[in-house]
Design an enzyme around this catalytic site. Structure first.
Site, PDB file in Angstrom:
ATOM      1  N   LYS A  78     -68.669 -53.933 -23.005  1.00 41.85           N
ATOM      2  CA  LYS A  78     -68.610 -55.241 -23.016  1.00 41.85           C
ATOM      3  C   LYS A  78     -66.729 -55.196 -22.945  1.00 41.85           C
ATOM      4  CE  LYS A  78     -69.884 -58.920 -22.503  1.00 41.85           C
ATOM      5  NZ  LYS A  78     -71.225 -59.281 -21.941  1.00 41.85           N
ATOM      6  N   GLY A 178     -75.983 -76.539 -23.092  1.00 38.99           N
ATOM      7  CA  GLY A 178     -75.690 -75.559 -21.878  1.00 38.99           C
ATOM      8  C   GLY A 178     -76.351 -75.515 -19.995  1.00 38.99           C
ATOM      9  N   VAL A 179     -75.454 -76.753 -19.169  1.00 44.25           N
ATOM     10  CA  VAL A 179     -75.805 -76.494 -18.055  1.00 44.25           C
ATOM     11  C   VAL A 179     -74.800 -75.776 -17.356  1.00 44.25           C
ATOM     12  CG1 VAL A 179     -77.762 -77.788 -17.903  1.00 44.25           C
ATOM     13  CG2 VAL A 179     -75.555 -78.939 -18.278  1.00 44.25           C
ATOM     14  N   GLY A 180     -74.073 -74.946 -17.617  1.00 43.84           N
ATOM     15  CA  GLY A 180     -73.055 -73.330 -16.528  1.00 43.84           C
ATOM     16  C   GLY A 180     -74.244 -73.127 -14.866  1.00 43.84           C
ATOM     17  N   VAL A 182     -75.469 -70.203 -15.726  1.00 41.40           N
ATOM     18  CA  VAL A 182     -77.054 -69.978 -16.336  1.00 41.40           C
ATOM     19  C   VAL A 182     -78.108 -71.173 -16.466  1.00 41.40           C
ATOM     20  CG1 VAL A 182     -79.066 -68.737 -17.547  1.00 41.40           C
ATOM     21  CG2 VAL A 182     -76.554 -67.905 -16.862  1.00 41.40           C
TER      22      VAL A 182
HETATM   23  P1  NAD Z   1     -70.972 -70.859 -18.576  1.00 43.91           P
HETATM   24  O1  NAD Z   1     -69.328 -71.374 -18.939  1.00 43.91           O
HETATM   25  O2  NAD Z   1     -71.102 -70.503 -16.618  1.00 43.91           O
HETATM   26  O3  NAD Z   1     -71.632 -71.988 -19.388  1.00 43.91           O
HETATM   27  C1  NAD Z   1     -71.550 -72.613 -19.932  1.00 43.91           C
HETATM   28  C2  NAD Z   1     -71.640 -74.240 -20.556  1.00 43.91           C
HETATM   29  O4  NAD Z   1     -72.003 -74.037 -21.316  1.00 43.91           O
HETATM   30  C3  NAD Z   1     -70.912 -74.323 -19.797  1.00 43.91           C
HETATM   31  O5  NAD Z   1     -71.188 -75.716 -19.067  1.00 43.91           O
HETATM   32  C4  NAD Z   1     -70.041 -75.338 -21.113  1.00 43.91           C
HETATM   33  O6  NAD Z   1     -69.536 -76.300 -20.620  1.00 43.91           O
HETATM   34  C5  NAD Z   1     -70.961 -75.566 -21.424  1.00 43.91           C
HETATM   35  N1  NAD Z   1     -71.011 -75.548 -23.269  1.00 43.91           N
HETATM   36  C6  NAD Z   1     -70.019 -74.930 -23.925  1.00 43.91           C
HETATM   37  N2  NAD Z   1     -69.758 -75.416 -25.391  1.00 43.91           N
HETATM   38  C7  NAD Z   1     -71.065 -75.723 -25.132  1.00 43.91           C
HETATM   39  C8  NAD Z   1     -71.250 -76.506 -26.464  1.00 43.91           C
HETATM   40  N3  NAD Z   1     -71.041 -76.273 -27.857  1.00 43.91           N
HETATM   41  N4  NAD Z   1     -72.750 -77.478 -26.173  1.00 43.91           N
HETATM   42  C9  NAD Z   1     -73.106 -77.350 -25.322  1.00 43.91           C
HETATM   43  N5  NAD Z   1     -72.626 -76.735 -24.213  1.00 43.91           N
HETATM   44  C10 NAD Z   1     -71.513 -75.799 -24.332  1.00 43.91           C
HETATM   45  O7  NAD Z   1     -71.475 -69.531 -18.834  1.00 43.91           O
HETATM   46  P2  NAD Z   1     -72.668 -68.801 -18.392  1.00 43.91           P
HETATM   47  O8  NAD Z   1     -72.615 -67.774 -17.383  1.00 43.91           O
HETATM   48  O9  NAD Z   1     -73.842 -70.379 -17.714  1.00 43.91           O
HETATM   49  O10 NAD Z   1     -73.361 -68.111 -19.533  1.00 43.91           O
HETATM   50  C11 NAD Z   1     -74.108 -69.505 -20.446  1.00 43.91           C
HETATM   51  C12 NAD Z   1     -74.273 -67.987 -21.777  1.00 43.91           C
HETATM   52  O11 NAD Z   1     -75.365 -66.986 -20.959  1.00 43.91           O
HETATM   53  C13 NAD Z   1     -73.102 -67.514 -22.193  1.00 43.91           C
HETATM   54  O12 NAD Z   1     -73.511 -67.190 -23.388  1.00 43.91           O
HETATM   55  C14 NAD Z   1     -73.253 -65.360 -21.499  1.00 43.91           C
HETATM   56  O13 NAD Z   1     -72.756 -64.811 -22.262  1.00 43.91           O
HETATM   57  C15 NAD Z   1     -74.331 -65.809 -21.229  1.00 43.91           C
HETATM   58  N6  NAD Z   1     -75.239 -64.876 -20.027  1.00 43.91           N
HETATM   59  C16 NAD Z   1     -74.802 -65.293 -18.712  1.00 43.91           C
HETATM   60  C17 NAD Z   1     -75.220 -64.507 -17.348  1.00 43.91           C
HETATM   61  C18 NAD Z   1     -75.325 -64.878 -16.564  1.00 43.91           C
HETATM   62  O14 NAD Z   1     -75.496 -64.150 -15.377  1.00 43.91           O
HETATM   63  N7  NAD Z   1     -74.294 -65.281 -16.058  1.00 43.91           N
HETATM   64  C19 NAD Z   1     -75.968 -62.829 -18.120  1.00 43.91           C
HETATM   65  C20 NAD Z   1     -76.557 -62.958 -19.110  1.00 43.91           C
HETATM   66  C21 NAD Z   1     -76.117 -63.781 -20.956  1.00 43.91           C
END
Ligand code: NAD
Length: 349
Positions: A78, A178-180, A182
């Site tokens: 990582k 969190g609606v990012g 994923v």
């Molecule tokens: P992202 O940054 O696109 O989404 C994260 C979301 O969480 C954002 O919308 C952000 O505004 C929101 N957020 C941050 N702090 C918050 C809080 N306190 N309360 C509510 N919402 C909050 O990231 P992602 O790619 O969607 O990844 C999300 C998680 O999944 C991370 O922990 C990441 O390590 C894990 N993950 C992602 C992937 C992937 O394919 N993207 C794969 C494995 C694990």
């Protein structure tokens, strides 16, 4: 520092400080028995370097276990870049990071994680051969998030089947933190399955999109971990299951995509004692790395990737069963299963 628990078993740790571009990054390689250490690069404005280091160590170990449990020919690694993804990105910084990855000589393969985009990865790729998760080019696998969401959805179905004896999510309430990338794809799958969805986020546009597309209910960020629901799905950042939050959970299942959801391993016991079924994070969120592995293999095949992502359902059922039989928390059982896979491969070598 190296006596710290998180450092246990790591093979290599590198710190990069590039004064010209302002790049400060750690690359941690945990284990390369199964293959090169593969894992995403996170950009985050850590308060201090120790916080960044701890994250790199924890996350790289998680990647060894995740890749082993997903049946991939990859070890665990990582990278973390200490910077603000909203204000600090530059082409020079990403190129400098690419050169750092290249210096690792193939022991570490980088990919996208929190704070990074596929476009950022293209800039990094101009300086290194050891990169995956690219949007275009030979065997490019693109954005891993839809695959991660598909895996999380399968994991939620497995947990619902095991704990509640139901084959569908119809009428069940799922709370998504969190609606990012994923979380939003997950909402689509949950919505199609007839689940009622409650969400929180700290970015208003992300909430607006989820409401508009899937008619979700929004609650405040400090409410989501204690809302009444059938499944809580943390999809934001780590350490959300801790001494403060666990006593207030009003769910019997925690199954989400975020990495390192437990503040520490003992919180797995706390969840078990409360009768909450926890789907270990690195097992349920392996969809993204499974997709990326299609790229590192040099022969990207969507059907076989989807099949592997769907296997997350069965892997979780095995973990839940062994956890019940041995009366030990699911996170401990998953770690042990991953270590068994790595030890077996080492013995074979
Ligand atoms: P992202 O940054 O696109 O989404 C994260 C979301 O969480 C954002 O919308 C952000 O505004 C929101 N957020 C941050 N702090 C918050 C809080 N306190 N309360 C509510 N919402 C909050 O990231 P992602 O790619 O969607 O990844 C999300 C998680 O999944 C991370 O922990 C990441 O390590 C894990 N993950 C992602 C992937 C992937 O394919 N993207 C794969 C494995 C694990």
């Amino acid at each position: 520092m190296i006596e710290k628990n998180q450092f246990r078993g790591h093979e290599q740790l590198a710190y990069f400080n590039d004064e010209e571009t302002g790049l400060k990054a750690f690359i941690a390689v945990h284990n390369t028995t199964l293959g090169p250490g593969a894992g995403g690069c996170r950009m985050w404005p850590y308060e201090c370097e120790m916080d960044a280091l701890n994250d790199a160590l924890r996350l790289s170990r998680g990647m060894s276990y995740k890749n082993a449990m997903a049946g991939l020919p990859l070890g665990g690694g990582k990278a973390v870049i200490i910077a603000n993804s909203k204000t600090d990105k530059s082409e020079e910084l990403f190129k400098a990071f690419g050169r750092c990855v290249q210096k690792m000589g193939g022991k570490y393969i980088t990919a996208e994680d929190v704070g990074m985009t596929t476009e950022d990865m293209m800039v990094i790729a101009s300086e290194t051969d050891y990169i995956a998760g690219l949007p275009h080019g030979d065997h490019a696998s693109g954005d891993p998030s839809p695959f991660t969401a598909r895996g999380v959805y399968n994991g939620i179905r497995a947990a619902v089947k095991y704990k509640l004896g139901k084959d569908s999510l119809e009428g069940l309430t799922v709370a998504v933190q969190g609606v990012g990338h994923v979380g939003l794809f997950l909402c689509e799958l949950l919505h199609n399955d007839g689940a009622k969805i409650i969400v929180s986020d700290i970015v208003q546009e992300h909430l607006d999109e989820a409401v508009e597309k899937y008619g979700v209910t929004v609650v405040a960020p400090d409410e989501i971990l204690s809302v009444e629901c059938d499944v809580l799905s943390p999809c934001a950042l780590g350490a959300v299951l801790n001494d403060d939050t666990i006593p207030n959970l009003k769910t019997t299942i925690v199954a989400g995509g975020a990495n390192n959801q437990l503040a520490n391993d003992s919180h797995g016991v706390r969840l078990m004692d409360r009768g909450v079924l926890y789907a270990p994070d690195y097992v349920i969120n392996a969809g993204g790395i499974i997709n990326v592995s299609g790229e590192t293999s040099g022969n990207y095949d969507l059907d076989s990737i989807n099949e592997k992502v769907d296997n997350i359902y069965d892997t979780l059922i095995h973990i839940f069963e062994r956890s019940d039989e041995e009366k030990r928390p699911t996170n401990v059982v998953a770690d042990e299963m991953a270590e068994e896979i790595i030890a077996k491969a080492k013995a074979k070598k």
